[in-house]
Structures are given as C-alpha cells and as structure tokens.
Write a protein that holds these residues in place. Sequence first.
Motif, PDB file in Angstrom:
ATOM      1  N   MET A   1      12.859 -40.945 -15.630  1.00 26.13           N
ATOM      2  CA  MET A   1      13.240 -41.478 -16.942  1.00 26.13           C
ATOM      3  C   MET A   1      12.877 -40.501 -18.057  1.00 26.13           C
ATOM      4  O   MET A   1      13.637 -40.324 -19.013  1.00 26.13           O
ATOM      5  CB  MET A   1      12.558 -42.828 -17.194  1.00 26.13           C
ATOM      6  CG  MET A   1      13.065 -43.956 -16.321  1.00 26.13           C
ATOM      7  SD  MET A   1      14.847 -44.240 -16.511  1.00 26.13           S
ATOM      8  CE  MET A   1      14.954 -44.668 -18.247  1.00 26.13           C
ATOM      9  N   VAL A   2      11.736 -39.849 -17.923  1.00 26.07           N
ATOM     10  CA  VAL A   2      11.365 -38.844 -18.925  1.00 26.07           C
ATOM     11  C   VAL A   2      12.334 -37.659 -18.859  1.00 26.07           C
ATOM     12  O   VAL A   2      12.713 -37.103 -19.906  1.00 26.07           O
ATOM     13  CB  VAL A   2       9.913 -38.383 -18.714  1.00 26.07           C
ATOM     14  CG1 VAL A   2       9.554 -37.243 -19.662  1.00 26.07           C
ATOM     15  CG2 VAL A   2       8.955 -39.546 -18.951  1.00 26.07           C
ATOM     16  N   SER A   3      12.743 -37.299 -17.672  1.00 26.72           N
ATOM     17  CA  SER A   3      13.737 -36.228 -17.544  1.00 26.72           C
ATOM     18  C   SER A   3      15.032 -36.613 -18.246  1.00 26.72           C
ATOM     19  O   SER A   3      15.676 -35.773 -18.897  1.00 26.72           O
ATOM     20  CB  SER A   3      14.003 -35.935 -16.067  1.00 26.72           C
ATOM     21  OG  SER A   3      12.829 -35.495 -15.419  1.00 26.72           O
ATOM     22  N   LEU A   4      15.425 -37.877 -18.130  1.00 30.12           N
ATOM     23  CA  LEU A   4      16.622 -38.348 -18.815  1.00 30.12           C
ATOM     24  C   LEU A   4      16.436 -38.297 -20.325  1.00 30.12           C
ATOM     25  O   LEU A   4      17.339 -37.887 -21.063  1.00 30.12           O
ATOM     26  CB  LEU A   4      16.943 -39.771 -18.358  1.00 30.12           C
ATOM     27  CG  LEU A   4      18.170 -40.430 -18.982  1.00 30.12           C
ATOM     28  CD1 LEU A   4      19.430 -39.645 -18.657  1.00 30.12           C
ATOM     29  CD2 LEU A   4      18.312 -41.869 -18.500  1.00 30.12           C
ATOM     30  N   LYS A   7      17.044 -34.989 -21.892  1.00 28.25           N
ATOM     31  CA  LYS A   7      18.443 -34.620 -22.060  1.00 28.25           C
ATOM     32  C   LYS A   7      19.084 -35.303 -23.265  1.00 28.25           C
ATOM     33  O   LYS A   7      20.038 -34.785 -23.846  1.00 28.25           O
ATOM     34  CB  LYS A   7      19.236 -34.983 -20.795  1.00 28.25           C
ATOM     35  CG  LYS A   7      18.941 -34.111 -19.581  1.00 28.25           C
ATOM     36  CD  LYS A   7      19.788 -34.541 -18.404  1.00 28.25           C
ATOM     37  CE  LYS A   7      19.597 -33.590 -17.226  1.00 28.25           C
ATOM     38  NZ  LYS A   7      20.176 -32.256 -17.489  1.00 28.25           N
ATOM     39  N   LEU A   8      18.579 -36.471 -23.622  1.00 27.17           N
ATOM     40  CA  LEU A   8      19.223 -37.280 -24.654  1.00 27.17           C
ATOM     41  C   LEU A   8      18.586 -37.155 -26.027  1.00 27.17           C
ATOM     42  O   LEU A   8      19.259 -37.368 -27.034  1.00 27.17           O
ATOM     43  CB  LEU A   8      19.220 -38.761 -24.237  1.00 27.17           C
ATOM     44  CG  LEU A   8      19.902 -39.106 -22.916  1.00 27.17           C
ATOM     45  CD1 LEU A   8      19.794 -40.596 -22.634  1.00 27.17           C
ATOM     46  CD2 LEU A   8      21.368 -38.673 -22.933  1.00 27.17           C
ATOM     47  N   VAL A   9      17.299 -36.856 -26.082  1.00 27.79           N
ATOM     48  CA  VAL A   9      16.576 -36.863 -27.357  1.00 27.79           C
ATOM     49  C   VAL A   9      15.902 -35.512 -27.550  1.00 27.79           C
ATOM     50  O   VAL A   9      15.217 -35.033 -26.643  1.00 27.79           O
ATOM     51  CB  VAL A   9      15.511 -37.986 -27.386  1.00 27.79           C
ATOM     52  CG1 VAL A   9      14.812 -38.037 -28.744  1.00 27.79           C
ATOM     53  CG2 VAL A   9      16.153 -39.334 -27.071  1.00 27.79           C
ATOM     54  N   PRO A  10      16.077 -34.874 -28.718  1.00 27.00           N
ATOM     55  CA  PRO A  10      15.436 -33.581 -28.963  1.00 27.00           C
ATOM     56  C   PRO A  10      13.925 -33.737 -29.089  1.00 27.00           C
ATOM     57  O   PRO A  10      13.428 -34.837 -29.347  1.00 27.00           O
ATOM     58  CB  PRO A  10      16.064 -33.120 -30.287  1.00 27.00           C
ATOM     59  CG  PRO A  10      16.481 -34.381 -30.965  1.00 27.00           C
ATOM     60  CD  PRO A  10      16.892 -35.315 -29.864  1.00 27.00           C
ATOM     61  N   LEU A  17       7.129 -41.206 -28.334  1.00 24.66           N
ATOM     62  CA  LEU A  17       6.979 -42.661 -28.330  1.00 24.66           C
ATOM     63  C   LEU A  17       7.863 -43.310 -27.277  1.00 24.66           C
ATOM     64  O   LEU A  17       7.460 -44.261 -26.602  1.00 24.66           O
ATOM     65  CB  LEU A  17       7.311 -43.220 -29.717  1.00 24.66           C
ATOM     66  CG  LEU A  17       6.259 -42.978 -30.808  1.00 24.66           C
ATOM     67  CD1 LEU A  17       6.782 -43.439 -32.159  1.00 24.66           C
ATOM     68  CD2 LEU A  17       4.963 -43.692 -30.477  1.00 24.66           C
ATOM     69  N   LEU A  18       9.074 -42.783 -27.132  1.00 24.18           N
ATOM     70  CA  LEU A  18       9.955 -43.314 -26.094  1.00 24.18           C
ATOM     71  C   LEU A  18       9.364 -43.069 -24.702  1.00 24.18           C
ATOM     72  O   LEU A  18       9.461 -43.920 -23.817  1.00 24.18           O
ATOM     73  CB  LEU A  18      11.340 -42.677 -26.198  1.00 24.18           C
ATOM     74  CG  LEU A  18      12.183 -43.053 -27.410  1.00 24.18           C
ATOM     75  CD1 LEU A  18      13.520 -42.317 -27.378  1.00 24.18           C
ATOM     76  CD2 LEU A  18      12.416 -44.552 -27.478  1.00 24.18           C
ATOM     77  N   MET A 263       2.221 -37.004 -19.510  1.00 27.17           N
ATOM     78  CA  MET A 263       1.330 -36.043 -20.158  1.00 27.17           C
ATOM     79  C   MET A 263       1.671 -34.623 -19.736  1.00 27.17           C
ATOM     80  O   MET A 263       1.663 -33.702 -20.558  1.00 27.17           O
ATOM     81  CB  MET A 263      -0.123 -36.379 -19.815  1.00 27.17           C
ATOM     82  CG  MET A 263      -1.153 -35.485 -20.488  1.00 27.17           C
ATOM     83  SD  MET A 263      -2.849 -36.109 -20.352  1.00 27.17           S
ATOM     84  CE  MET A 263      -3.029 -36.196 -18.569  1.00 27.17           C
ATOM     85  N   GLY A 264       1.991 -34.442 -18.472  1.00 26.26           N
ATOM     86  CA  GLY A 264       2.321 -33.104 -18.002  1.00 26.26           C
ATOM     87  C   GLY A 264       3.682 -32.626 -18.468  1.00 26.26           C
ATOM     88  O   GLY A 264       3.846 -31.458 -18.834  1.00 26.26           O
ATOM     89  N   MET A 265       4.668 -33.528 -18.476  1.00 25.95           N
ATOM     90  CA  MET A 265       6.032 -33.123 -18.821  1.00 25.95           C
ATOM     91  C   MET A 265       6.225 -32.929 -20.316  1.00 25.95           C
ATOM     92  O   MET A 265       6.935 -32.022 -20.750  1.00 25.95           O
ATOM     93  CB  MET A 265       7.025 -34.163 -18.297  1.00 25.95           C
ATOM     94  CG  MET A 265       7.066 -34.270 -16.785  1.00 25.95           C
ATOM     95  SD  MET A 265       8.222 -35.512 -16.192  1.00 25.95           S
ATOM     96  CE  MET A 265       9.785 -34.727 -16.574  1.00 25.95           C
ATOM     97  N   GLU A 266       5.594 -33.785 -21.109  1.00 25.70           N
ATOM     98  CA  GLU A 266       5.789 -33.732 -22.558  1.00 25.70           C
ATOM     99  C   GLU A 266       4.607 -33.105 -23.296  1.00 25.70           C
ATOM    100  O   GLU A 266       4.618 -33.046 -24.525  1.00 25.70           O
ATOM    101  CB  GLU A 266       6.030 -35.149 -23.099  1.00 25.70           C
ATOM    102  CG  GLU A 266       7.374 -35.733 -22.727  1.00 25.70           C
ATOM    103  CD  GLU A 266       8.531 -34.975 -23.372  1.00 25.70           C
ATOM    104  OE1 GLU A 266       8.605 -34.931 -24.614  1.00 25.70           O
ATOM    105  OE2 GLU A 266       9.354 -34.422 -22.616  1.00 25.70           O
ATOM    106  N   LYS A 267       3.590 -32.675 -22.556  1.00 24.93           N
ATOM    107  CA  LYS A 267       2.404 -32.043 -23.149  1.00 24.93           C
ATOM    108  C   LYS A 267       1.765 -32.942 -24.206  1.00 24.93           C
ATOM    109  O   LYS A 267       1.387 -32.505 -25.288  1.00 24.93           O
ATOM    110  CB  LYS A 267       2.756 -30.688 -23.778  1.00 24.93           C
ATOM    111  CG  LYS A 267       3.527 -29.755 -22.870  1.00 24.93           C
ATOM    112  CD  LYS A 267       2.797 -29.487 -21.559  1.00 24.93           C
ATOM    113  CE  LYS A 267       3.611 -28.580 -20.644  1.00 24.93           C
ATOM    114  NZ  LYS A 267       2.985 -28.415 -19.307  1.00 24.93           N
ATOM    115  N   ILE A 268       1.659 -34.225 -23.867  1.00 23.85           N
ATOM    116  CA  ILE A 268       1.089 -35.197 -24.791  1.00 23.85           C
ATOM    117  C   ILE A 268      -0.432 -35.159 -24.707  1.00 23.85           C
ATOM    118  O   ILE A 268      -1.003 -35.162 -23.617  1.00 23.85           O
ATOM    119  CB  ILE A 268       1.616 -36.612 -24.492  1.00 23.85           C
ATOM    120  CG1 ILE A 268       3.102 -36.697 -24.856  1.00 23.85           C
ATOM    121  CG2 ILE A 268       0.846 -37.673 -25.254  1.00 23.85           C
ATOM    122  CD1 ILE A 268       3.727 -38.036 -24.566  1.00 23.85           C
ATOM    123  N   ASN A 269      -1.075 -35.161 -25.867  1.00 26.20           N
ATOM    124  CA  ASN A 269      -2.522 -35.130 -25.936  1.00 26.20           C
ATOM    125  C   ASN A 269      -3.103 -36.503 -25.642  1.00 26.20           C
ATOM    126  O   ASN A 269      -2.529 -37.525 -26.004  1.00 26.20           O
ATOM    127  CB  ASN A 269      -2.944 -34.658 -27.338  1.00 26.20           C
ATOM    128  CG  ASN A 269      -4.437 -34.484 -27.453  1.00 26.20           C
ATOM    129  OD1 ASN A 269      -5.172 -35.442 -27.673  1.00 26.20           O
ATOM    130  ND2 ASN A 269      -4.892 -33.256 -27.298  1.00 26.20           N
TER     131      ASN A 269
END
Length: 314
Positions: A1-4, A7-10, A17-18, A263-269
């Motif tokens: 879902m994060v991969s999707l 593709k859809l949101v910059p 948040l999504l 956290m790993g895919m989006e580098k979220i703190n």
Amino acid sequence: MVSLLRKLVPPSEYRKLLGAVVVIAANAGGAWTPIGDVTTTMLWIHGQISTLPTMTGLFVPSVVSLAVPLALMSFSSEVDDKGQNTDDVLASEQMAPRGQLVFAVGIGDLVFVPVFKSLTGLPPYLGILFGLGVLWILTDAIHYGESERQRLKVPQALSRIDTQGALFFLGILLSVSSLEAAGLLKEVANYLDAHIPSSELIASAIRVVSAIIDNVPLVAAAMGMYDLSAYPQDSQFWQLIAFCAGTGGSMLIIGSAAGVALMGMEKINFFWYLRKVSGFALAGYGAGIAAYLATQNLHFSPTTIANIPFISGT
C-alpha cells in the motif's frame, strides 16, 4: 500500500500521514480475521480462536479503531495538502487481463485457507501450499514460451521472499518457546493473575507493551502463559488479545511490522510519528475496546444486525 501511495502522491507531509493511516488500517484490519495478521493466525492455528466468532466479534471494534483516528486526522491542517491528480496515473497503469486473473486467484487462495482447514482438518500451511501450487501452474501456463516474462512466474517471485524477516520471526518463536519450556511464562501468568484481577486489564496491558515490542512475541508469550483450560476457545480474553495486540502496534511506529516497513520506506522519524499519529491511534484503540465491550455486553454483532427487522426486510 505504501508502494502504491508513492506512485499516486508526491513526497510531502500529506503522504506521510496517509502512510500512517495505512499502518493503522493494516493493524486494525488484520485483527478481525484468522488470516489477517501473524498474531491472529497464530491464535487460530493453536485453537484459541475460530473463524466466525472472531469475525463477528471483532469486525465492529476493528472498524471503529480505524474510523476514529481517520475522523480525527481529517481535521488536521496537514490534510489540506493536495496530491497530484491520480486519474492519469491510474489510466496509464491499468492492470492487464492476465494480471487481473492472477490477482483474483491469489486472493481466492488466501480466502480459501480457512475453508480448507474446516473441510479437511489439515494444518493451514498446507492450504497455503496448495494455493501456491495453483498459482504456480497458472503463471506457468499463461506465460508459457514468453522468455521475457519469466520474472512474473512463481519461482521468480519466491526468490524475492524476505528470508531475513522469516528467520526473525522463527527466532522470536523459538525464544518464546524456550521461555515456556523453562516455566518462566507460567510464573509471569501467575503474577499477573495475582495482581491484575481482570482478564480485560491483562489484555489491555499486553496492548500497551505491544506498542513498544513487536506483537508477535507478545501473543506467543500469552499463548504460553495461558492455556485453553484457563480461557476456552473464543473467550473474551483471546479475542481481546487478538484485537489489542494488533491495534496496539499502531501506537508507535516500531510496534508492528507495518510501522517498521513504513519507517524504512518513507524515512519517517520515530518522534514525528509519536507527535503526529500516536494520539490518534490511542483514541482509536480506546474507542475500539469500548465498542468491543459494548457489543459483548449487549450480545451485539454483525449477525444480530442482520436479524433486525427493518434491516433484514421482514
């Protein structure tokens, strides 16, 4: 879902948040079916929960535990951020008919696992292997003679399995089994029974710990601490364990595999999630527990909803 989402949101605060909503939804959605999460699958395989009582008992609390954070987050200022128009992206990346067939068969295989176990009495992993065999035959058939599409066949997909993750869970379960064999888990169970008078409070305490420690070892420990003679199959205790361990993992980003992946895919703190999301997840958990206790005390479930005259059409 994060991969999707990627593709859809910059890249933006809005996409983070999504992604957090995806974590909450994944953990809440996994709690109400036997095959929805590793923890519920563990409880189902070992007989602590069964299919229909779990689905009817935890569906409403799971929906509530997602709806409340989603409603609260919708009032946050960050959601005013706009993503790009997704229509063009979706139009340019339509799934091919053969892909739709493989996707449908794959989903059908997963849904078939509880049916397989009920019909044959065999362990669920054999149902999964049977479904994998069906997918293997299907992908070999539809891509026969197409050397450039070998990567779409099951053998190539199996080569991309997260073996390290599987070994991680194997190590966790072996460690918990060692503690159980040494009798330490029983001692912890006796201590909790002596100092916490309510099974609901014990399950809630496990939820708090699951926000810090992965929920898989916690559920494995709970299964080693209490047997079916103490709490029979489909009792409130086991259903609360399934619900609390899953939704409690949303409290912190390190509390579930979904959160760690985000956290790993989006580098979220860690502290960003704590400030922006943890409070909403806590509110959803509290509302979900309240919904569960209310439905159990009122003997209220989706089955009873269908029997209401003006809903059933009678």
